[in-house]
Design a protein around this motif. Structure first.
Motif, PDB file in Angstrom:
ATOM      1  N   ARG A 176       0.739  -1.086  -0.022  1.00 37.04           N
ATOM      2  CA  ARG A 176       0.172   0.042  -0.170  1.00 37.04           C
ATOM      3  C   ARG A 176       0.823   1.376  -0.035  1.00 37.04           C
ATOM      4  N   LEU A 177       2.049   1.111   0.586  1.00 39.19           N
ATOM      5  CA  LEU A 177       2.825   2.581   0.692  1.00 39.19           C
ATOM      6  C   LEU A 177       3.894   2.577  -0.507  1.00 39.19           C
ATOM      7  N   ALA A 178       4.210   1.173  -0.900  1.00 38.97           N
ATOM      8  CA  ALA A 178       5.120   1.184  -2.076  1.00 38.97           C
ATOM      9  C   ALA A 178       4.603   1.338  -3.294  1.00 38.97           C
ATOM     10  N   PHE A 179       3.249   1.070  -3.631  1.00 42.45           N
ATOM     11  CA  PHE A 179       2.527   1.110  -4.793  1.00 42.45           C
ATOM     12  C   PHE A 179       1.294   2.006  -4.945  1.00 42.45           C
ATOM     13  N   GLY A 180       0.784   2.302  -3.516  1.00 46.20           N
ATOM     14  CA  GLY A 180      -0.468   2.731  -3.669  1.00 46.20           C
ATOM     15  C   GLY A 180      -0.343   4.285  -3.224  1.00 46.20           C
ATOM     16  N   ALA A 181      -1.388   4.938  -2.377  1.00 40.85           N
ATOM     17  CA  ALA A 181      -1.536   6.159  -2.173  1.00 40.85           C
ATOM     18  C   ALA A 181      -1.583   6.159  -0.603  1.00 40.85           C
ATOM     19  N   ALA A 182      -0.981   5.281   0.090  1.00 41.48           N
ATOM     20  CA  ALA A 182      -0.791   5.436   1.546  1.00 41.48           C
ATOM     21  C   ALA A 182       0.304   6.759   1.987  1.00 41.48           C
ATOM     22  N   GLY A 183      -0.073   7.126   3.200  1.00 41.96           N
ATOM     23  CA  GLY A 183       1.032   8.137   3.615  1.00 41.96           C
ATOM     24  C   GLY A 183       0.074   9.376   3.619  1.00 41.96           C
ATOM     25  N   GLY A 184      -1.205   9.232   3.542  1.00 46.43           N
ATOM     26  CA  GLY A 184      -1.924  10.710   4.052  1.00 46.43           C
ATOM     27  C   GLY A 184      -2.100  11.353   2.459  1.00 46.43           C
ATOM     28  N   PHE A 185      -2.652  12.517   2.711  1.00 46.00           N
ATOM     29  CA  PHE A 185      -3.056  13.304   1.295  1.00 46.00           C
ATOM     30  C   PHE A 185      -1.993  14.493   1.133  1.00 46.00           C
ATOM     31  N   GLY A 186      -1.011  14.650   1.827  1.00 47.01           N
ATOM     32  CA  GLY A 186       0.216  15.570   1.735  1.00 47.01           C
ATOM     33  C   GLY A 186       1.161  15.062   0.955  1.00 47.01           C
ATOM     34  N   GLU A 187       2.126  16.062   0.605  1.00 45.09           N
ATOM     35  CA  GLU A 187       3.177  15.378  -0.185  1.00 45.09           C
ATOM     36  C   GLU A 187       4.432  14.625   0.444  1.00 45.09           C
TER      37      GLU A 187
END
Length: 214
Positions: A66-77
């Motif tokens: 999810r973190l390596a391929f997806g949009a995990a980590g929140g909506f910020g940059e």
């Protein structure tokens, strides 16, 4: 440089994810079937241990992907580097086969840098066929972010297809699911105005370097 269709690449990446999750999810299914038919207390306890292990492995893989391929980590940059470290520890550090070294002083890095760091770490970790040590470093400076991933162990195997994908040297119809992570890292770095360097095949270690422009 090859320009693979986005839909085709998404299909390849999904195939890679399904392949990696098939083993632990299949073990969960087998464990549940055994548990349903088993009445011996000791064997039931062992089945539950196996189910717990398979569930943990599945969850760790999903968090990493999810973190390596997806949009995990929140909506910020920016992404908290502790989240990336935890994802790597869950993927490689749980069984003690691979020793992790973490050398990332920044509290956060850009989503782009985190994805490159994780994908390069995934490839290097997979190359440690018999285990070993995986060192991950990254530092942000005025000119951009530098990422270094180093793997060393009794047997190192980096498939030629992955090497070519990391360098962007692959035909549109030649990319396979196993090289999807390498191609993703290449595309992200190139679009960020950077490049990837790889140690020579005859070296006793595997070294990846990536520079992302500020």
């Amino acid at each position: 440089m090859s320009s693979i269709n986005a839909v085709d690449f998404a299909s390849l990446l999904c195939s890679r994810l399904c392949h990696d999750l098939l083993s632990p999810v299949g073990a969960l299914n087998n464990g549940l079937e055994l548990l349903a038919d088993e009445h011996d207390p000791e064997m039931r306890a062992r089945c539950l241990e196996l189910l717990n292990e398979s569930a943990r492995t599945s969850a760790n893989k999903l968090k990493f992907f999810r973190l390596a391929f997806g949009a995990a980590g929140g909506f910020g940059e920016e992404v908290d580097t502790r989240e990336a470290k935890a994802a790597l520890e869950g993927l490689f550090g749980s069984d003690g086969r691979i020793e992790l070294g973490w050398m990332v002083p920044d509290v956060s890095l850009s989503k782009t840098a985190i994805k490159v760091l994780l994908n390069l770490s995934l490839i290097a970790g997979d190359a440690l066929v018999r285990g070993g040590r995986l060192d991950i470093g990254a530092e942000r400076g005025e000119n951009g972010t530098e990422i270094v991933v180093r793997a060393e162990g009794p047997r190192l195997v980096l498939d030629g297809e992955l090497r070519k994908a990391l360098l962007g040297d692959v035909a549109d119809d030649a990319l396979t699911p196993r090289a999807a992570a390498a191609w993703l890292a290449h595309k992200i770095v190139v679009e960020a105005g950077g490049s990837i360097q790889i140690s020579e095949p005859d070296e006793a270690f595997l070294l990846f370097g990536a520079v992302l422009a500020a």
